[in-house]
Design an enzyme around this catalytic site. Structure first.
Site, PDB file in Angstrom:
ATOM      1  N   LYS A  20     -46.990  17.981  74.036  1.00  0.00           N
ATOM      2  CA  LYS A  20     -46.180  19.105  74.525  1.00  0.00           C
ATOM      3  C   LYS A  20     -44.828  18.496  74.912  1.00  0.00           C
ATOM      4  O   LYS A  20     -44.647  18.025  76.027  1.00  0.00           O
ATOM      5  CB  LYS A  20     -46.858  19.752  75.744  1.00  0.00           C
ATOM      6  N   CYS A  31     -34.330   7.186  82.576  1.00  0.00           N
ATOM      7  CA  CYS A  31     -35.088   6.941  83.806  1.00  0.00           C
ATOM      8  C   CYS A  31     -34.883   5.511  84.276  1.00  0.00           C
ATOM      9  O   CYS A  31     -35.182   5.186  85.410  1.00  0.00           O
ATOM     10  CB  CYS A  31     -36.563   7.205  83.580  1.00  0.00           C
TER      11      CYS A  31
HETATM   12  P1  NAD Z   1     -39.025  17.677  83.788  1.00  0.00           P
HETATM   13  O1  NAD Z   1     -39.938  17.179  84.839  1.00  0.00           O
HETATM   14  O2  NAD Z   1     -38.174  18.845  84.072  1.00  0.00           O
HETATM   15  O3  NAD Z   1     -39.851  18.039  82.461  1.00  0.00           O
HETATM   16  C1  NAD Z   1     -40.790  17.168  81.907  1.00  0.00           C
HETATM   17  C2  NAD Z   1     -41.858  17.991  81.191  1.00  0.00           C
HETATM   18  O4  NAD Z   1     -42.544  18.787  82.143  1.00  0.00           O
HETATM   19  C3  NAD Z   1     -41.319  18.918  80.128  1.00  0.00           C
HETATM   20  O5  NAD Z   1     -42.182  18.882  79.012  1.00  0.00           O
HETATM   21  C4  NAD Z   1     -41.328  20.284  80.810  1.00  0.00           C
HETATM   22  O6  NAD Z   1     -41.563  21.344  79.911  1.00  0.00           O
HETATM   23  C5  NAD Z   1     -42.472  20.167  81.795  1.00  0.00           C
HETATM   24  N1  NAD Z   1     -42.237  20.918  83.035  1.00  0.00           N
HETATM   25  C6  NAD Z   1     -41.054  21.149  83.651  1.00  0.00           C
HETATM   26  N2  NAD Z   1     -41.230  21.846  84.780  1.00  0.00           N
HETATM   27  C7  NAD Z   1     -42.550  22.063  84.892  1.00  0.00           C
HETATM   28  C8  NAD Z   1     -43.352  22.726  85.863  1.00  0.00           C
HETATM   29  N3  NAD Z   1     -42.829  23.294  86.938  1.00  0.00           N
HETATM   30  N4  NAD Z   1     -44.681  22.760  85.668  1.00  0.00           N
HETATM   31  C9  NAD Z   1     -45.242  22.179  84.591  1.00  0.00           C
HETATM   32  N5  NAD Z   1     -44.525  21.545  83.634  1.00  0.00           N
HETATM   33  C10 NAD Z   1     -43.198  21.480  83.791  1.00  0.00           C
HETATM   34  O7  NAD Z   1     -38.131  16.409  83.333  1.00  0.00           O
HETATM   35  P2  NAD Z   1     -36.881  16.385  82.357  1.00  0.00           P
HETATM   36  O8  NAD Z   1     -35.726  17.035  83.014  1.00  0.00           O
HETATM   37  O9  NAD Z   1     -37.265  16.829  80.998  1.00  0.00           O
HETATM   38  O10 NAD Z   1     -36.629  14.801  82.270  1.00  0.00           O
HETATM   39  C11 NAD Z   1     -35.877  14.092  83.207  1.00  0.00           C
HETATM   40  C12 NAD Z   1     -36.761  13.485  84.279  1.00  0.00           C
HETATM   41  O11 NAD Z   1     -37.753  12.656  83.686  1.00  0.00           O
HETATM   42  C13 NAD Z   1     -35.995  12.581  85.227  1.00  0.00           C
HETATM   43  O12 NAD Z   1     -36.484  12.781  86.520  1.00  0.00           O
HETATM   44  C14 NAD Z   1     -36.336  11.178  84.735  1.00  0.00           C
HETATM   45  O13 NAD Z   1     -36.238  10.156  85.695  1.00  0.00           O
HETATM   46  C15 NAD Z   1     -37.747  11.373  84.321  1.00  0.00           C
HETATM   47  N6  NAD Z   1     -38.161  10.345  83.388  1.00  0.00           N
HETATM   48  C16 NAD Z   1     -39.003   9.383  83.840  1.00  0.00           C
HETATM   49  C17 NAD Z   1     -39.383   8.363  82.994  1.00  0.00           C
HETATM   50  C18 NAD Z   1     -40.325   7.285  83.451  1.00  0.00           C
HETATM   51  O14 NAD Z   1     -40.772   6.546  82.606  1.00  0.00           O
HETATM   52  N7  NAD Z   1     -40.645   7.183  84.712  1.00  0.00           N
HETATM   53  C19 NAD Z   1     -38.908   8.335  81.675  1.00  0.00           C
HETATM   54  C20 NAD Z   1     -38.049   9.349  81.253  1.00  0.00           C
HETATM   55  C21 NAD Z   1     -37.685  10.355  82.115  1.00  0.00           C
END
Ligand code: NAD
Length: 499
Positions: free
Chosen positions: A173, A281
């Site tokens: 997803k 990240c």
């Molecule tokens: P996000 O948390 O908004 O979304 C990630 C995923 O979760 C997406 O597939 C989205 O559809 C889903 N999602 C979003 N809100 C949700 C909810 N309320 N309930 C259930 N699912 C939900 O993250 P983003 O904006 O796509 O990515 C950026 C974030 O990801 C930053 O915080 C970054 O630091 C983090 N990140 C972390 C790593 C790591 O390895 N730790 C790597 C890349 C990105």
């Protein structure tokens, strides 16, 4: 307009839900596609396909599964230009950076090619007289992966290649912001000959995610995204008995010691702070300068480099930094810069008013630099996830280490120094999962594992490398004895022990 569907049982399907979301090109600020948003019924169709494919796939010898990965790796390489283009158009990053996104993912595919060796078990002969013991790692079943927008190739590729070579089937997803590249990735899996149903993809938002988290036939969930969502994913999926690894957000500090080579430190901070417009990240968002002289010299070295950043649409080969991903991200980052000014940080360079002729509606920000940032400020506390670097001045090394260790996040950190003693002390004491010594973005290679500490990871297993193999397999310990038939030894009710 392009319509992005799900991928279930080896074909594109619209699904039952008619809900959609817009996909934008952030360089021009216009909608370029719409993506279907799956309902629980659509997720269930994907699970059914994955379940149906599981028995035959998991029974294949690991070497046969590995051979699909060799072919898949070749296809990723052959299609890298197309994949990079798809990423750049929807995410905004430069084509070269997008190729890096694909290549770091391919490295996990290369690692997965070694699965016969990685799945080798342990065997001990004669743990008792005529008794042998062995341990094997077996597939966990149907696994799911939920991924963020910022690495639409690398992060899906952290997950499903290893999951499926371990014998599982998979449902991806991806982020609804840039789903074209992930859709192509799963199509290429079919072109590599991977049987239908082994890799599936549903597009969607919270509704699809919730259906995954509560589906009784999904055994394991990998997640990468922001911390509030990671925490929710972990608690919800774990409460339904699933295995979960949920990687969250970050606030990565780079400590610059007084003896560091200032040119090297400044160059490193430019790449780590502004690459991909700060949307990594492992981006460095805080430079901790030890001593005022270090801070003055660092800022002096950073300013011209930030002013010279070549900003523009990701498809232009001459640019270094593209726009941020969405209008909401643009507004949030701008708002945080406003807040930093209000709170008294010194805004040395202001990227808020950056505009580009011909791209007036794009989500472009220039590079911003704050100095004299303190721990209580919002720009320090929040993960800005944009092209904004904060300099925090620490009077000495101990204060710098304490600052890093107090932070709620624990993804990555780095120290720049020429002093081996300081570097060793830092790597030993710092409470962070991935540490660089004169390396600003210490993203581990595919055969090591990626993961943070504290609120940057919920669960205990990191991604890829041996940790990935452990996550996608269950350990089974077998004790076997083949007594001579006809020889009776009688029974015993005492606990079996070695006599
Ligand atoms: P996000 O948390 O908004 O979304 C990630 C995923 O979760 C997406 O597939 C989205 O559809 C889903 N999602 C979003 N809100 C949700 C909810 N309320 N309930 C259930 N699912 C939900 O993250 P983003 O904006 O796509 O990515 C950026 C974030 O990801 C930053 O915080 C970054 O630091 C983090 N990140 C972390 C790593 C790591 O390895 N730790 C790597 C890349 C990105």
């Amino acid at each position: 307009m392009k319509s992005l569907t799900h991928w279930i049982n080896g074909e594109r399907v619209d699904g039952q839900s008619t809900r959609t979301a817009p996909v934008f090109n952030p360089a021009i600020g216009e909608q370029i596609a719409e993506v279907r948003l799956a309902s629980a019924a659509d997720v269930d169709s994907a699970v059914k396909a994955a379940q149906a494919a599981l028995p035959e796939w998991s029974a294949l010898p690991p070497l046969r599964r590995a051979r699909f990965m060799f072919r898949y790796n070749e296809l990723l390489l052959a299609n890298i230009d197309e994949l990079a283009e798809l990423i750049s158009v929807e995410h905004g990053k430069t084509i070269e950076d997008a190729k890096g996104d694909v290549t770091r993912g391919r490295e996990v595919v290369e690692f997965a090619c070694g699965i016969p060796h990685l799945l080798r078990g342990d065997f001990t002969e004669d743990v008792g007289t005529g008794v042998d013991a062995f341990s094997v790692r077996q597939a966990v079943g149907v696994c799911a992966g939920i991924t963020p927008f910022n690495f639409p190739a690398m992060i899906p590729l952290w997950m499903f290649p290893l999951a499926i070579t371990c014998g599982n089937t998979f449902i991806l997803k991806p982020s609804e912001r840039d789903p074209s590249c992930p859709l192509r990735l799963v199509e290429l899996a079919k072109e590599a000959g991977i049987p239908d149903g082994v890799v599936n993809m549903v597009n969607g938002d919270k509704e699809a995610v919730d259906a995954i988290l509560t589906h009784p036939d999904i055994s394991a969930v990998s997640f990468v995204g922001s911390t509030p969502v990671a925490s929710y994913i972990y608690s919800t999926a774990a409460s339904t008995g699933k295995r979960v690894q949920a990687l969250g957000g970050a606030k990565n500090h780079m400590v610059v010691m007084p003896d560091a080579d200032m040119d090297q430190a400044a160059d490193a901070l430019i790449g780590a702070g502004y690459g991909s417009a700060g949307q990594r990240c492992m981006a460095v968002s805080v430079a901790v300068a030890v001593g005022d002289q270090t801070a003055d010299s660092l800022v002096e070295n950073l300013v011209p480099r930030i002013q010279e950043l070549k900003i523009g649409p990701g498809g232009d080969p001459d640019i270094e930094m593209g726009p941020v991903v969405t209008e909401q991200a643009y507004d949030r980052i701008k708002g945080l810069i406003d807040k930093g000014v209000e709170e008294g940080a010194e805004l040395v360079l202001d990227g808020r008013d950056f505009t580009m002729q011909g791209y007036e509606n794009g989500y472009f920000l220039g590079g911003s630099l704050f100095d004299r940032v303190t721990e209580d400020m919002e720009i320090y506390k929040q993960e800005i996830f944009g092209p904004v670097l904060s300099v925090v001045r620490a009077p000495d090394y101990e204060t710098a280490v304490d600052l890093v260790n107090r932070n709620e996040y624990g993804n990555g950190t780095a120290i720049f120094t020429k002093d081996g003693d300081a570097a060793r002390d830092f790597t030993d004491r710092v409470q962070i999962g991935m540490v660089g010594v004169n390396v600003p973005i210490p993203v581990p290679v595919a055969y090591h594992s990626f993961g943070g500490w504290k609120r940057s990871l919920f669960g205990d297993t990191h991604m890829h490398g041996m940790e990935g193999v452990r996550f996608y397999t269950r350990l089974k310990a077998i004790t076997s004895r083949w007594p001579k038939s006809g020889v009776r030894e009688g029974h015993s009710l005492t606990m079996p022990t070695m006599q």
